[in-house]
Scaffold this motif. Structure first.
Motif, PDB file in Angstrom:
ATOM      1  N   VAL A  63       0.856  -1.192   0.000  1.00 41.62           N
ATOM      2  CA  VAL A  63       0.000   0.000   0.000  1.00 41.62           C
ATOM      3  C   VAL A  63       0.888   1.236   0.000  1.00 41.62           C
ATOM      4  N   ALA A  64       0.631   2.142  -0.923  1.00 42.46           N
ATOM      5  CA  ALA A  64       1.267   3.453  -0.924  1.00 42.46           C
ATOM      6  C   ALA A  64       0.172   4.502  -0.786  1.00 42.46           C
ATOM      7  N   TYR A  65       0.545   5.678  -0.346  1.00 41.75           N
ATOM      8  CA  TYR A  65      -0.439   6.762  -0.317  1.00 41.75           C
ATOM      9  C   TYR A  65       0.239   8.093  -0.579  1.00 41.75           C
ATOM     10  N   ASP A  66      -0.562   9.048  -1.096  1.00 43.95           N
ATOM     11  CA  ASP A  66      -0.075  10.415  -1.259  1.00 43.95           C
ATOM     12  C   ASP A  66      -0.245  11.133   0.074  1.00 43.95           C
ATOM     13  N   CYS A  67       0.864  11.581   0.650  1.00 43.52           N
ATOM     14  CA  CYS A  67       0.786  12.296   1.915  1.00 43.52           C
ATOM     15  C   CYS A  67      -0.003  13.596   1.754  1.00 43.52           C
ATOM     16  N   ARG A  68      -0.537  14.100   2.829  1.00 43.65           N
ATOM     17  CA  ARG A  68      -1.305  15.350   2.749  1.00 43.65           C
ATOM     18  C   ARG A  68      -0.450  16.445   2.099  1.00 43.65           C
ATOM     19  N   ARG A  77      -4.410  24.392   4.015  1.00 45.59           N
ATOM     20  CA  ARG A  77      -3.698  25.630   3.765  1.00 45.59           C
ATOM     21  C   ARG A  77      -2.829  26.060   4.949  1.00 45.59           C
ATOM     22  N   GLN A  78      -3.208  25.645   6.165  1.00 46.00           N
ATOM     23  CA  GLN A  78      -2.464  26.083   7.339  1.00 46.00           C
ATOM     24  C   GLN A  78      -1.148  25.321   7.463  1.00 46.00           C
ATOM     25  N   VAL A  79      -0.084  26.054   7.757  1.00 47.45           N
ATOM     26  CA  VAL A  79       1.225  25.428   7.935  1.00 47.45           C
ATOM     27  C   VAL A  79       1.189  24.415   9.079  1.00 47.45           C
ATOM     28  N   ALA A  80       0.466  24.733  10.149  1.00 48.79           N
ATOM     29  CA  ALA A  80       0.409  23.846  11.317  1.00 48.79           C
ATOM     30  C   ALA A  80      -0.168  22.478  10.978  1.00 48.79           C
ATOM     31  N   ALA A  81      -0.924  22.390   9.901  1.00 50.06           N
ATOM     32  CA  ALA A  81      -1.526  21.107   9.508  1.00 50.06           C
ATOM     33  C   ALA A  81      -0.486  20.120   8.990  1.00 50.06           C
ATOM     34  N   TYR A  82       0.744  20.575   8.795  1.00 54.24           N
ATOM     35  CA  TYR A  82       1.808  19.707   8.284  1.00 54.24           C
ATOM     36  C   TYR A  82       2.824  19.341   9.368  1.00 54.24           C
ATOM     37  N   SER A  83       2.436  19.486  10.611  1.00 58.53           N
ATOM     38  CA  SER A  83       3.322  19.096  11.701  1.00 58.53           C
ATOM     39  C   SER A  83       3.494  17.583  11.704  1.00 58.53           C
ATOM     40  N   LEU A  84       4.596  17.119  12.312  1.00 62.94           N
ATOM     41  CA  LEU A  84       4.847  15.682  12.362  1.00 62.94           C
ATOM     42  C   LEU A  84       3.758  14.944  13.131  1.00 62.94           C
ATOM     43  N   PHE A 175      14.009  27.688   2.453  1.00 61.69           N
ATOM     44  CA  PHE A 175      12.607  27.274   2.411  1.00 61.69           C
ATOM     45  C   PHE A 175      11.770  27.928   3.505  1.00 61.69           C
ATOM     46  N   GLN A 176      12.410  28.577   4.495  1.00 63.51           N
ATOM     47  CA  GLN A 176      11.647  29.259   5.535  1.00 63.51           C
ATOM     48  C   GLN A 176      11.148  30.632   5.067  1.00 63.51           C
ATOM     49  N   LEU A 177      11.717  31.151   3.993  1.00 62.12           N
ATOM     50  CA  LEU A 177      11.354  32.477   3.512  1.00 62.12           C
ATOM     51  C   LEU A 177       9.958  32.451   2.884  1.00 62.12           C
ATOM     52  N   PRO A 178       9.263  33.591   2.863  1.00 66.68           N
ATOM     53  CA  PRO A 178       7.859  33.587   2.426  1.00 66.68           C
ATOM     54  C   PRO A 178       7.612  33.549   0.924  1.00 66.68           C
ATOM     55  N   VAL A 220       5.643  23.368  -3.984  1.00 65.69           N
ATOM     56  CA  VAL A 220       5.312  24.588  -3.254  1.00 65.69           C
ATOM     57  C   VAL A 220       4.531  24.266  -1.985  1.00 65.69           C
ATOM     58  N   THR A 221       3.529  23.412  -2.103  1.00 66.27           N
ATOM     59  CA  THR A 221       2.750  23.039  -0.921  1.00 66.27           C
ATOM     60  C   THR A 221       3.639  22.376   0.129  1.00 66.27           C
ATOM     61  N   GLY A 222       4.574  21.543  -0.345  1.00 63.42           N
ATOM     62  CA  GLY A 222       5.436  20.803   0.567  1.00 63.42           C
ATOM     63  C   GLY A 222       6.387  21.662   1.366  1.00 63.42           C
ATOM     64  N   LEU A 223       6.533  22.948   1.011  1.00 59.56           N
ATOM     65  CA  LEU A 223       7.355  23.835   1.824  1.00 59.56           C
ATOM     66  C   LEU A 223       6.854  23.909   3.253  1.00 59.56           C
ATOM     67  N   ALA A 224       5.564  23.629   3.431  1.00 55.64           N
ATOM     68  CA  ALA A 224       4.987  23.667   4.775  1.00 55.64           C
ATOM     69  C   ALA A 224       5.627  22.629   5.695  1.00 55.64           C
ATOM     70  N   LEU A 225       6.138  21.523   5.137  1.00 55.46           N
ATOM     71  CA  LEU A 225       6.824  20.522   5.970  1.00 55.46           C
ATOM     72  C   LEU A 225       8.028  21.145   6.674  1.00 55.46           C
ATOM     73  N   TYR A 226       8.796  21.929   5.938  1.00 63.24           N
ATOM     74  CA  TYR A 226       9.986  22.561   6.492  1.00 63.24           C
ATOM     75  C   TYR A 226       9.605  23.659   7.489  1.00 63.24           C
TER      76      TYR A 226
END
Length: 593
Positions: A63-68, A77-84, A175-178, A220-226
């Motif tokens: 089984v594989a899945y696409d991470c959020r 859209r919220q950065v906090a939604a990508y916390s570990l 990647f922390q820059l806006p 671009v969306t994945g920048l929220a992980l960092y």
């Protein structure tokens, strides 16, 4: 001309909901078999596993899945939604949905590995996660603690470790820059550009790279992980232990993650295997067959579905950070002298040793000494001058122990006296052992390394005689000069395969080769008398084989091409290169007199 599309597996599609986020899932194989859950990182999707999933599905439910935030899954859209914490919740939600009754085996890469480390650090991990293969992804709490520990005791080595990782991770600061990273990644997110980037940084074949149509958006969306995790974890690490069995695949040429950052993992992982290879960050693309083999071997061990594979057994020997730990090493002429001391030096570094010698009893003795040092060792009888026997030996080692990571072609004999006085039998034996034996060992094991595809190292023992002409050592010098030039040529040939080749050129070293060296043109009594004088001279010189072994280990660790050992070897090497006429004058002296 457009690139040919990578053939997609015949996935069975589904969805799982985690904390209100819809995650796209993809399945292969028989759902009644143990489940292997594949977790991708940035900026990938389930496409990362295109070359690996079908082979795993021959034995497992995959089984594989696409991470959020990626592929066909929802993108909060919220950065906090990508916390570990949120990402680990997603992993558990998928695991419980696709395998409600049994724990899953997780294989993860990059940020997929980072979030899986968070998952296996939770108290409930043992009930839901049966094992974990971590590729190119650290535990951020471990990393934060690693940085603190290195800075707290700022030795030169610790400072180099921190500096090296800081340079490799510099992009995470960007990647922390806006705004700026969004602009850059929209340009890099063109699939063709991304494939060429991977090819440039680590030689990834473009035809192996399978990306989703959403690549630019995923980047671009994945920048929220960092943004959601890096600063928090590095400033306030909370390292926890896990008893989930972990195989940590460390890529020594990872552009983003230096191997040293994994050195504290044994503190927090009670059941740890570690495999270091000279490969890059995107191992699922560059060497999918190799990674699949490692995963299958580890899963067989965890599910008790076969005998433990040699490579996995060696990985389990890793109990503390050691250079070269877990490597398989073949050494010829290992029964005494330089061969024995090299075996002991590598045993202390956690290698598994295959020790070959014409004298099996002496090889056994070396093996016992290596076991005392804490390493596995195996003794074999081998005459390197017998090409057919050597070829069969190499095949046997591959079948019984696996492809070696390091080969030391050390077996050699001496022959002194004039060229004109030597017999044909003496000449044939000398060249068969000293030159043909090295060629055979290099070719047979070199072919295995190339076929495996993840590099290696070959060490050939030459001599200072290779570049120090002498009227008394002409034939011996010829054999060792052949080893030196062969090694330099082979190094060029194998460079593209990430296989290093080193030629070691000792000078006057106190080994038993002197006491057994025939001297052409002398009767038995005169020969023995002259040998005794030479032996006493070498003993007074006092340069012992363990010092040569140290140079061999350094050559392996730093991939050195030519290593003169002893002062006279270093001086002779430079004289031959820059003032060869001095070498020719010196060659007229009778060194066996």
């Amino acid at each position: 001309m457009s690139e040919k599309a990578v053939q997609q597996p015949d996935w069975r599609r589904g969805t799982v909901t985690s904390n209100g986020i819809r995650l796209a899932t993809y399945e292969l194989g028989d759902s009644s078999k143990p489940t292997v859950l594949l977790v991708h990182g940035w900026p990938d999707t389930h496409h990362l596993w295109t070359h690996i999933a079908p082979r795993l599905a021959e034995r497992y439910h995959v089984v594989a899945y696409d991470c959020r935030g990626f592929g066909e899954s929802d993108r909060p859209r919220q950065v906090a939604a990508y916390s570990l914490d949120e990402l680990a919740d997603d992993l558990y939600a998928v695991a419980e949905s696709v395998s409600p009754d049994d724990a899953v085996h997780v294989v993860a890469h990059d940020w997929g590995s980072v979030q899986t480390w968070e998952a296996v650090s939770r108290p409930r991990a043992n009930a839901r996660i049966a094992s974990f293969v971590s590729v190119s992804g650290p535990n951020l709490d471990h990393l934060g603690q690693f940085v603190r520990d290195q800075v707290a005791s700022p030795t030169p080595r610790h400072l180099r470790n921190v500096l090296a990782q800081s340079m490799s991770s510099a992009y995470t600061g960007l990647f922390q820059l806006p705004v700026l990273p969004n602009v850059l990644l929209r340009a890099l997110g063109n699939p063709t550009v991304w494939k060429q980037f991977l090819r440039a940084v680590e030689g990834t074949p473009p035809e192996n790279v399978d990306v989703a149509d959403s690549l630019r958006r995923d980047m671009v969306t994945g920048l929220a992980l960092y943004r959601a995790n890096i600063r928090a974890k590095l400033l306030r690490p909370d390292p926890r232990t896990t008893t989930v069995p972990v195989l940590q695949v460390v890529n020594e040429r990872d552009i983003a993650l230096r191997p040293a950052i994994y050195d504290n993992t044994p503190t927090y992982a009670a059941k740890l295997w570690r495999r270091d290879t000279p490969t890059g960050h995107w191992l699922p693309y560059t060497h999918p067959e190799y990674l699949t083999g490692l995963v299958l071997d580890f899963l067989a061990l965890q599910t008790n579905s076969g005998d433990p594979a040699p490579a996995i057994e060696r990985a389990r020997l890793f109990t503390e950070p050691k250079p070269l730990a877990g490597k398989l090493v073949v050494i010829t002429g290992a029964g005494s002298g330089i061969g024995r001391e090299t075996a002991l030096a590598l045993a202390e570094r956690g290698c598994e040793l295959v020790l070959a010698d014409l004298d099996l009893a002496s090889a056994d003795e070396t093996a016992r000494a290596c076991k005392v040092a804490g390493s596995a060792a195996h003794a074999y009888l081998l005459d390197v001058s017998d090409t057919a026997d050597f070829v069969a030996f190499a095949a046997r080692i591959r079948d019984l122990h696996g492809v070696p990571d390091i080969v030391v072609n050390n077996a050699g004999i001496g022959l002194a006296g004039g060229v004109l006085a030597a017999t044909d039998e003496q000449v044939d034996r000398l060249l068969d052992v000293n030159l043909r034996g090295v060629v055979t060992g290099s070719r047979e094991f070199g072919r295995q390394m190339v076929e495996r595809g993840v590099g290696g190292h070959i060490v050939n023992i030459a001599s200072a005689a290779a570049f120090t002409p002498s009227r008394s050592l002409g034939l011996y010098s010829a054999s060792k000069a052949g080893v030196l030039l062969f090694s330099e040529s082979l190094r060029a040939e194998l460079a593209e395969h990430r296989i290093g080749v080193s030629a070691i050129c000792p000078g006057l070293v106190d080994t038993n080769i002197v006491s057994s060296t025939p001297i052409a043109g002398l009767d038995a009594e005169a020969e023995q008398a002259r040998r005794d004088r030479l032996d006493r001279f070498y003993q007074r010189r006092g340069f012992t084989p363990d010092r040569v072994a140290g140079e061999i280990v350094a050559a392996i660790e730093h991939n050195r091409a030519v290593v003169p050992v002893t002062v006279e070897a270093k001086v002779g090497y430079r004289i031959y290169r820059f003032a060869p006429w001095l070498s020719r004058i010196g060659a007229r002296q009778n060194v066996t007199g």
